[in-house]
Each structure stands twice: as C-alpha cells, then as structure tokens.
Design a protein around this motif. Structure first.
Motif, short mmCIF file in Angstrom:
data_model
loop_
_atom_site.label_atom_id
_atom_site.label_comp_id
_atom_site.label_asym_id
_atom_site.label_seq_id
_atom_site.Cartn_x
_atom_site.Cartn_y
_atom_site.Cartn_z
N PRO A 88 -8.86 1.25 31.79
CA PRO A 88 -9.93 1.81 32.62
C PRO A 88 -9.59 1.82 34.10
CG PRO A 88 -10.52 -0.39 31.88
CD PRO A 88 -9.27 -0.01 31.14
N ILE A 89 -10.21 2.74 34.80
CA ILE A 89 -10.15 2.77 36.26
C ILE A 89 -11.05 1.66 36.78
CG2 ILE A 89 -10.78 4.17 38.29
CD1 ILE A 89 -10.18 6.66 36.64
N PRO A 90 -10.68 0.87 37.79
CA PRO A 90 -9.49 1.02 38.64
C PRO A 90 -8.27 0.21 38.17
CG PRO A 90 -10.91 -0.62 39.60
CD PRO A 90 -11.60 -0.15 38.34
N SER A 94 -4.15 -0.55 39.70
CA SER A 94 -4.14 -1.81 40.43
C SER A 94 -2.72 -2.26 40.76
CB SER A 94 -4.84 -2.90 39.62
OG SER A 94 -4.12 -3.13 38.40
N ARG A 95 -2.60 -3.29 41.57
CA ARG A 95 -1.32 -3.95 41.79
C ARG A 95 -1.17 -4.99 40.68
NH1 ARG A 95 -0.85 -7.05 46.13
NH2 ARG A 95 1.34 -6.59 46.55
N VAL A 96 0.00 -5.04 40.06
CA VAL A 96 0.23 -5.97 38.96
C VAL A 96 1.42 -6.87 39.28
CG1 VAL A 96 -0.73 -4.42 37.22
CG2 VAL A 96 1.71 -4.31 37.73
N VAL A 114 0.95 3.85 43.30
CA VAL A 114 2.10 4.56 43.87
C VAL A 114 2.93 5.08 42.71
CG1 VAL A 114 4.15 4.35 45.30
CG2 VAL A 114 2.08 3.08 45.90
N LEU A 115 3.11 6.39 42.64
CA LEU A 115 3.75 7.02 41.48
C LEU A 115 5.12 6.43 41.20
CD1 LEU A 115 3.85 9.14 39.26
CD2 LEU A 115 4.66 10.79 40.96
N GLU A 116 5.96 6.28 42.22
CA GLU A 116 7.31 5.77 42.01
C GLU A 116 7.29 4.36 41.43
OE1 GLU A 116 6.18 7.08 44.76
OE2 GLU A 116 7.25 8.99 44.90
N LEU A 134 1.35 -4.57 28.03
CA LEU A 134 1.23 -3.15 27.72
C LEU A 134 -0.23 -2.71 27.67
CD1 LEU A 134 4.00 -2.94 24.99
CD2 LEU A 134 4.02 -1.72 27.17
N LEU A 135 -1.06 -3.44 26.94
CA LEU A 135 -2.45 -3.03 26.75
C LEU A 135 -3.26 -3.10 28.04
CD1 LEU A 135 -3.25 -4.68 23.30
CD2 LEU A 135 -2.96 -2.26 23.77
N ASN A 136 -2.90 -4.01 28.92
CA ASN A 136 -3.69 -4.22 30.13
C ASN A 136 -3.19 -3.47 31.35
OD1 ASN A 136 -5.91 -6.49 29.80
ND2 ASN A 136 -4.20 -7.05 28.48
N ALA A 137 -1.99 -2.89 31.28
CA ALA A 137 -1.43 -2.27 32.48
C ALA A 137 -0.90 -0.86 32.27
CB ALA A 137 -0.32 -3.15 33.06
N VAL A 138 -0.57 -0.48 31.05
CA VAL A 138 0.04 0.84 30.80
C VAL A 138 -1.00 1.77 30.19
CG1 VAL A 138 1.86 2.08 29.59
CG2 VAL A 138 2.32 -0.20 30.51
#
Length: 215
Positions: A88-90, A94-96, A114-116, A134-138
């Motif tokens: 979900p957004i945001p 986020s920064r991870v 940041v796309l890069e 994976l589930l929490n960030a991708v």
C-alpha cells in the motif's frame, strides 16, 4: 504473532483517530474498542465491519502469497512466489533498510520513491530477499514497471517471468477488456444499448508486435 495489531487498531491509527473517537462514530463504547484491540474480547464480523466503517476503511479479503525456495548451484538460493501482490501507499515509496545487504552493496538504505534506487533494491530483493522483505517492500505493479531494468541472473528472471506475464495478462489467451466499476454497462443500460458492444483497440506499433511475437 500475539503482539500483531488488530485490523481495528491499524484502521483507527491510519485514520488518525483515538479509541474514543472511533467508538463515537461506530456507536459503541471506548472500553469495547480497547478490549477488541487488546484481544481481550472478540468482536463479531458485523462489529468489525462497523468499526472499520467508522474509521473509513473496508474489510477486504486478499489472496495469500506462497513462496517456493529454489536452490541453484550457480546463483544460490532464491524465492519464487505463486502470484504478485500489492504494497500500500505510502509504504511502497518509503525508505527501507536491509542490514544484511550491506555485505553485497556496501550500504543498506534505499529510497523507493527514487526510481533508480527502487530498481536497484528490487533486483536485490528478488535475488536475495526473504518472504517478509519481498511482501513488505516490493510492490507488484512497480515491479512490473521496473522489471526490464532489474539486474538479475537469467535463471531467476526466467523463474519470475511467468508471474510478470500473468499479472500483465499477456499471452495467447489475452483477457477481455475490463469495464472499470461497471460504468460503461450502466451507461449502456440507461441509453437502451446492448452491452457489451464490439470494442475497438488501439493499433499496435511494429515494435509492440515484434515484442509479442518474441514471447
């Protein structure tokens, strides 16, 4: 898992509400909200839905994602899910921080807005991440967008490619166009028109046709 927040508490805090405020809008007592959130008392499904509605949230069912662990003699172990998912957004922007990736990259923080940095992190996560990372960030949609640019071993790319294709609906059995929200069907009914009507697709470019033939 015993300390995990209930959906009631998650929705209430996301709405910026106190227990007393949620109780007011859900027509219940603050003490009841406290008992539900602390799991001292179990609410009925109808009560949960009323509480979530008071916090402007919906109770939805989403499919679980299951991972298969694959061991490769060259690239090592990696995970392959049975479907893509949403973050979900945001949170998806986020920064991870992933401490154990420092040994691979030299640093451990990525800004997913940041796309890069998102492309770099997604490649590392698909290759080296566990199921929680994976589930929490991708995010699935953002992964599809970044997929052509990810730096991945070919064996991992090949293992995940069917998931990307399935999520995009590409292949010989192309899905029919969706009617978002059923808006077109309602308009057609109001106008006395038969629905669905024959659809007209945009013509594909030569590059798009070549890409489809290569799949």
């Amino acid at each position: 898992m015993a300390d995990a927040k209930t959906v009631i508490e998650v929705a209430r805090k996301a709405a910026g509400m106190s227990q007393r405020q949620l109780a007011y809008w859900a027509r219940t007592q603050q003490s009841s909200v406290s008992e539900y959130e602390s799991r001292r008392k179990s609410p009925t499904l109808a009560v949960v839905e009323r509480l979530l509605d008071g916090a402007d949230h919906d109770l939805i069912a989403k499919p679980r994602v299951f991972f298969e662990y694959v061991e490769d003699p060259v690239v090592g172990g990696y995970l392959v899910p049975d479907r893509l998912w949403q973050v979900p957004i945001p949170d998806c922007y986020s920064r991870v921080v992933v401490f154990y990736l420092r040994g691979i990259t030299g640093y451990d923080v990525w800004d997913l807005a940041v796309l890069e940095e998102r492309i770099e992190f997604y490649g590392l996560a698909v290759h080296h991440g566990n199921d929680e990372i994976l589930l929490n960030a991708v995010d699935g949609a953002l992964l599809i967008e970044a997929w052509p640019s990810l730096d991945l071993p070919e064996v991992i790319r090949a293992a995940w490619q069917p998931l990307i294709d399935a999520a995009k609906g590409v292949g010989p059995k192309r899905r029919r166009p969706r009617d978002p929200g059923g808006v077109s069907a309602r308009l057609a009914a109001e106008m006395g028109m038969r629905w669905p009507v024959p659809t007209k697709s945009r013509p594909r470019s030569q590059a798009q046709r070549d890409a489809l033939r290569r799949r």
